[in-house]
Design an enzyme around this catalytic site. Structure first.
Site, PDB file in Angstrom:
ATOM      1  CE  LYS A   1      -4.268  -1.929   1.865  1.00  0.00           C
ATOM      2  NZ  LYS A   1      -5.279  -1.919   2.946  1.00  0.00           N
TER       3      LYS A   1
ATOM      4  NE  ARG B   1      -7.275  -8.866   1.892  1.00  0.00           N
ATOM      5  CZ  ARG B   1      -7.108  -8.078   0.830  1.00  0.00           C
ATOM      6  NH1 ARG B   1      -6.254  -7.044   0.876  1.00  0.00           N
ATOM      7  NH2 ARG B   1      -7.806  -8.297  -0.279  1.00  0.00           N
TER       8      ARG B   1
END
Length: 276
Positions: free
Chosen positions: A222, A256
């Protein structure tokens, strides 16, 4: 407790679990289109199992900032063949969706978790999952994917995210859902600045302590990783592993990730160094 109930499975307690991302979308921010075809998706799932994944999280709609909404029928077309193909693979399967109609179909397909970025707020979402055995992940998101990164602002991001998650936990338990089925996700990158993301990362144990629910953390590749490392998406492997280890150090029970093998190995070393 030596095992964690997780849908149709019991997963080992005492260590963080690795959730591998399986995007069957043409436009995911990191691997868009790479695993959209069924045979490629199943091949990637099989590789993740060989790499030591604990849970496979299937997604049929990109939720990157500015992403368009995918109709439920199209999302079903993308994910249901994958869910049915993986239902007997021996590894728990999660579905990343916020659409109640797809949640109902996923429950019938035998998934073990519904991972909802909208925190089961859509009309009918709670009803869709209430009578199942699925684990449920409640995520915080500011606004919606199309606009969530338009100048996100908070008075105190940790307090406000905690209050939101507390309200949603209350809504699900009031509907008769066993608290032991619930997980929380602070929603890294979903309506947060870099500073907000790292404040929430550092507050992981506080969130768990105040809410009494285990935490799932999704930082992989991210922008919060890129902001610190200066690397583009394709160069964020090392930073993502660092983020996963930091999340575990701050209490995360599930991380995750896109890069399963590398994260599994990193966690093995991390636990060996900590005596586990």
């Amino acid at each position: 407790m030596t095992h964690i109930p997780f849908g149709h499975h019991r997963l080992p307690a005492g260590r963080a679990l690795v959730m591998g991302i399986l995007n069957v979308t043409p436009d995911s921010f990191s691997d868009g289109g790479k695993f959209a075809a069924l045979d490629y998706a199943l091949s990637h799932a099989e590789q993740m199992v060989r790499d030591g994944v604990d849970i496979i999280d299937v997604g049929g709609e990109s939720t990157r900032p500015g992403a368009p909404v995918v109709p439920a029928e199209e999302e079903m077309r993308r994910v249901l063949p994958v869910l049915y193909a993986l239902r007997d693979c021996g590894t728990p399967i999660s579905l990343d969706t916020y659409k109640p109609a797809l949640m109902k179909e996923a429950v019938l397909a035998g998934v073990d978790m519904i991972n909802d970025i909208n925190a089961f707020r859509a009309p009918g979402a709670i009803e869709a999952v209430r009578d199942s055995d699925c684990a449920l992940c409640i995520m915080h998101m500011l606004d919606k994917p199309a606009t969530m990164q338009d100048k996100p602002a908070y008075e105190d991001v940790v307090l406000e995210v905690t209050a939101f998650l507390r309200e949603r936990i209350g809504a699900l338990t009031a509907a008769g859902i066993d608290r032991r089925r619930l997980w929380i996700d602070p929603g890294f990158g979903f309506g947060k600045t870099v500073e907000h993301n790292y404040a929430l990362l550092k507050a992981g144990r506080r969130l768990i302590g105040e809410l009494g629910v285990p935490l799932l953390a999704g930082l992989s590749r991210k922008s919060m990783i890129g902001a610190v490392t200066g690397k583009p998406v394709e160069g964020r492997l090392a930073g993502s592993i660092g983020g996963a280890l930091a999340a575990v150090a701050h209490g995360a029970g599930i991380v995750r990730v896109h890069d399963v093998a590398e994260t599994v190995d990193a966690l093995k070393v991390w636990y060996a160094a900590h005596g586990n």
